[in-house]
Design a protein around this motif. Structure first.
Motif, PDB file in Angstrom:
ATOM      1  N   ARG A   1       0.843  -1.131  -0.098  1.00  0.00           N
ATOM      2  CA  ARG A   1       0.008   0.054  -0.097  1.00  0.00           C
ATOM      3  C   ARG A   1       0.816   1.186   0.020  1.00  0.00           C
ATOM      4  O   ARG A   1       0.506   2.212  -0.797  1.00  0.00           O
ATOM      5  N   GLN A   2       2.008   1.139   0.772  1.00  0.00           N
ATOM      6  CA  GLN A   2       2.785   2.325   0.882  1.00  0.00           C
ATOM      7  C   GLN A   2       3.491   2.453  -0.700  1.00  0.00           C
ATOM      8  O   GLN A   2       3.595   3.634  -1.143  1.00  0.00           O
ATOM      9  N   PHE A   3       4.032   1.324  -1.055  1.00  0.00           N
ATOM     10  CA  PHE A   3       4.657   1.540  -2.473  1.00  0.00           C
ATOM     11  C   PHE A   3       3.817   1.951  -3.603  1.00  0.00           C
ATOM     12  O   PHE A   3       4.271   2.792  -4.390  1.00  0.00           O
ATOM     13  N   SER A   4       2.519   1.545  -3.698  1.00  0.00           N
ATOM     14  CA  SER A   4       1.671   1.437  -4.735  1.00  0.00           C
ATOM     15  C   SER A   4       1.175   3.229  -4.733  1.00  0.00           C
ATOM     16  O   SER A   4       0.572   3.620  -5.511  1.00  0.00           O
TER      17      SER A   4
ATOM     18  N   ASN B   1       3.055   5.598  -4.459  1.00  0.00           N
ATOM     19  CA  ASN B   1       4.271   6.401  -5.451  1.00  0.00           C
ATOM     20  C   ASN B   1       4.074   5.992  -6.621  1.00  0.00           C
ATOM     21  O   ASN B   1       4.346   4.962  -7.269  1.00  0.00           O
ATOM     22  N   ARG B   2       3.509   6.990  -7.529  1.00  0.00           N
ATOM     23  CA  ARG B   2       3.121   6.627  -9.078  1.00  0.00           C
ATOM     24  C   ARG B   2       4.481   6.608  -9.666  1.00  0.00           C
ATOM     25  O   ARG B   2       4.712   5.700 -10.689  1.00  0.00           O
ATOM     26  N   LEU B   3       5.518   7.239  -9.269  1.00  0.00           N
ATOM     27  CA  LEU B   3       6.980   7.012 -10.057  1.00  0.00           C
ATOM     28  C   LEU B   3       7.367   5.807  -9.735  1.00  0.00           C
ATOM     29  O   LEU B   3       8.044   5.187 -10.529  1.00  0.00           O
ATOM     30  N   ALA B   4       7.392   5.385  -8.553  1.00  0.00           N
ATOM     31  CA  ALA B   4       7.784   3.886  -8.205  1.00  0.00           C
ATOM     32  C   ALA B   4       6.802   2.832  -8.874  1.00  0.00           C
ATOM     33  O   ALA B   4       7.722   1.756  -9.342  1.00  0.00           O
ATOM     34  N   LEU B   5       5.693   2.728  -9.570  1.00  0.00           N
ATOM     35  CA  LEU B   5       4.966   2.084 -10.138  1.00  0.00           C
ATOM     36  C   LEU B   5       5.600   2.126 -11.473  1.00  0.00           C
ATOM     37  O   LEU B   5       5.571   1.164 -12.140  1.00  0.00           O
TER      38      LEU B   5
ATOM     39  N   GLY C   1      10.960   4.027  -4.393  1.00  0.00           N
ATOM     40  CA  GLY C   1       9.855   3.350  -4.087  1.00  0.00           C
ATOM     41  C   GLY C   1      10.029   2.505  -2.953  1.00  0.00           C
ATOM     42  O   GLY C   1       9.278   2.619  -1.752  1.00  0.00           O
ATOM     43  N   LEU C   2      10.629   1.520  -2.972  1.00  0.00           N
ATOM     44  CA  LEU C   2      11.164   0.700  -2.105  1.00  0.00           C
ATOM     45  C   LEU C   2      11.700   1.177  -0.729  1.00  0.00           C
ATOM     46  O   LEU C   2      11.313   0.978   0.514  1.00  0.00           O
ATOM     47  N   ARG C   3      12.583   2.130  -1.063  1.00  0.00           N
ATOM     48  CA  ARG C   3      13.206   2.781   0.163  1.00  0.00           C
ATOM     49  C   ARG C   3      11.781   3.442   1.079  1.00  0.00           C
ATOM     50  O   ARG C   3      12.050   3.175   2.387  1.00  0.00           O
ATOM     51  N   ASP C   4      10.995   4.042   0.506  1.00  0.00           N
ATOM     52  CA  ASP C   4      10.003   4.615   1.067  1.00  0.00           C
ATOM     53  C   ASP C   4       9.118   3.736   2.032  1.00  0.00           C
ATOM     54  O   ASP C   4       8.637   3.746   2.945  1.00  0.00           O
ATOM     55  N   ALA C   5       8.783   2.583   1.140  1.00  0.00           N
ATOM     56  CA  ALA C   5       7.911   1.476   1.571  1.00  0.00           C
ATOM     57  C   ALA C   5       8.366   0.829   2.575  1.00  0.00           C
ATOM     58  O   ALA C   5       7.581   0.481   3.640  1.00  0.00           O
ATOM     59  N   LEU C   6       9.696   0.663   2.463  1.00  0.00           N
ATOM     60  CA  LEU C   6      10.172  -0.322   3.824  1.00  0.00           C
ATOM     61  C   LEU C   6      10.708   0.231   4.827  1.00  0.00           C
ATOM     62  O   LEU C   6      11.365  -0.342   5.880  1.00  0.00           O
TER      63      LEU C   6
ATOM     64  N   ALA D   1       6.247   3.675   7.021  1.00  0.00           N
ATOM     65  CA  ALA D   1       4.936   2.409   6.859  1.00  0.00           C
ATOM     66  C   ALA D   1       3.774   2.369   7.926  1.00  0.00           C
ATOM     67  O   ALA D   1       2.844   2.078   7.750  1.00  0.00           O
ATOM     68  N   GLY D   2       4.391   3.035   9.017  1.00  0.00           N
ATOM     69  CA  GLY D   2       3.495   2.960  10.045  1.00  0.00           C
ATOM     70  C   GLY D   2       2.225   4.196   9.842  1.00  0.00           C
ATOM     71  O   GLY D   2       1.440   4.304  10.859  1.00  0.00           O
ATOM     72  N   GLN D   3       2.625   4.881   8.776  1.00  0.00           N
ATOM     73  CA  GLN D   3       1.556   6.170   8.850  1.00  0.00           C
ATOM     74  C   GLN D   3       0.398   5.827   8.141  1.00  0.00           C
ATOM     75  O   GLN D   3       0.525   4.931   7.405  1.00  0.00           O
TER      76      GLN D   3
END
Length: 307
Positions: free
Chosen positions: A34-37, A39-43, A295-300, A305-307
């Protein structure tokens, strides 16, 4: 699936009191996705990498011509869109599009094998150094510093020159130059976990040092290493292309992107597409890995992730 069942599944995944390890793992994976998705640029980066994988897997079906044999008499240096050649041809009459498609296999092979070799080595060295401390930490980190003192491409050039040109030696040389940053990250993460209550409890249970490192510390360091590996993929591709450009990587007639640029540099002013097309492919794939890594850096990140 109805809306109510979807909401129930979502509540089950996001429960703050999971009833099993499976529920906890699935819930953690859902939060990361959910955190990764979001981020549109990460997708976009994920889409580029998936396209690369599909292109490599179905290269024989996608390619329109033979990637290593061309029509030297009738199709030499044709511009893009000419006579069924989508991206034009090179000085040997070979279809550039087909060579790029088959070259994606070499690119994917390089990044995957380098990651498989370098990341575990760096993870083991960093976690052992951080947990053991003392003279072992000093020795391992000084070895790491020696490798970090040399620019990656220069050290890779020296290793390939010693081992001999070829795609296998290029992969080994890049892997040898890629592990030190992972060791540094793993050591820094280990130092933050080593004195924690969680590790102290495992020690009181009688677990050996190797079991603590392998079963408890390495999994905690894994997310940071994965992010760094993903962000380093672009650099690995550029290093492999640089070796290929200098004739030390994949050897002709293999359709390696760096070697294709080297072949086209003689025609850069008049037949620009010969060098520009593989260069554009390197640009797009490198951009895809960078976007995916961000994107992975932000999601992991557990704080995000807790927000």
């Amino acid at each position: 699936m109805t809306r109510s069942s979807g909401e129930t599944l979502r509540q089950w995944l996001l429960s703050d009191r999971p009833q099993s390890r499976r529920q906890a793992r699935l819930g953690r994976a859902y939060v990361i996705w959910r955190q990764f998705s979001g981020n549109r640029l990460a997708l976009v980066g994920l889409g580029i990498i998936l396209l690369l994988v599909l292109m490599a897997a179905f290269a024989d079906a996608i390619a329109t011509h033979n990637p290593v044999q061309g029509d030297l008499a009738g199709a030499r240096l044709l511009p893009p869109g000419s006579a069924g050649y989508l991206l034009g041809t090179d000085d040997q009459g070979r279809d550039i599009f087909s060579r790029l498609v088959h070259g994606s296999r070499l690119t994917l092979m390089v990044v995957v094998l380098v990651a498989i070799i370098a990341a575990p080595v760096g993870l083991v060295v960093g976690t052992v150094a951080g947990y053991a401390g003392g003279w072992l930490d000093a020795v391992l980190m000084r070895i790491t510093d020696i490798f970090l003192a040399f620019p990656k491409l220069v050290l890779a050039l020296a290793l390939v020159a010693a081992l001999g040109p070829g795609i296998e030696n290029a992969i080994l040389a890049i892997a040898v130059t890629s592990w030190p940053p992972y060791a540094r990250i793993a050591r820094a993460e280990t130092l933050t976990f080593r004195k924690s209550d969680y590790i102290a409890a495992v020690q009181l249970m009688g677990a050996s040092s190797w079991r603590i490192v392998l079963r408890h510390i390495m999994p905690l360091c894994l997310s940071s290493v994965i992010v760094r590996v993903t962000l380093d993929m672009a650099g690995i591709i550029l290093t492999a292309a640089g070796l290929g450009f200098l004739g030390l990587g994949a050897q002709p007639p293999l359709p390696e992107w760096g070697a294709m640029i080297a072949d086209g540099r003689r025609f850069i002013l008049d037949q620009w597409w010969v060098a520009a097309m593989p260069g554009f492919a390197i640009l797009i794939v490198s951009l895809g890995f960078n976007l995916l890594g961000d994107g992975l850096r932000d999601a992991l990140d557990p704080k995000e992730a807790g927000q």
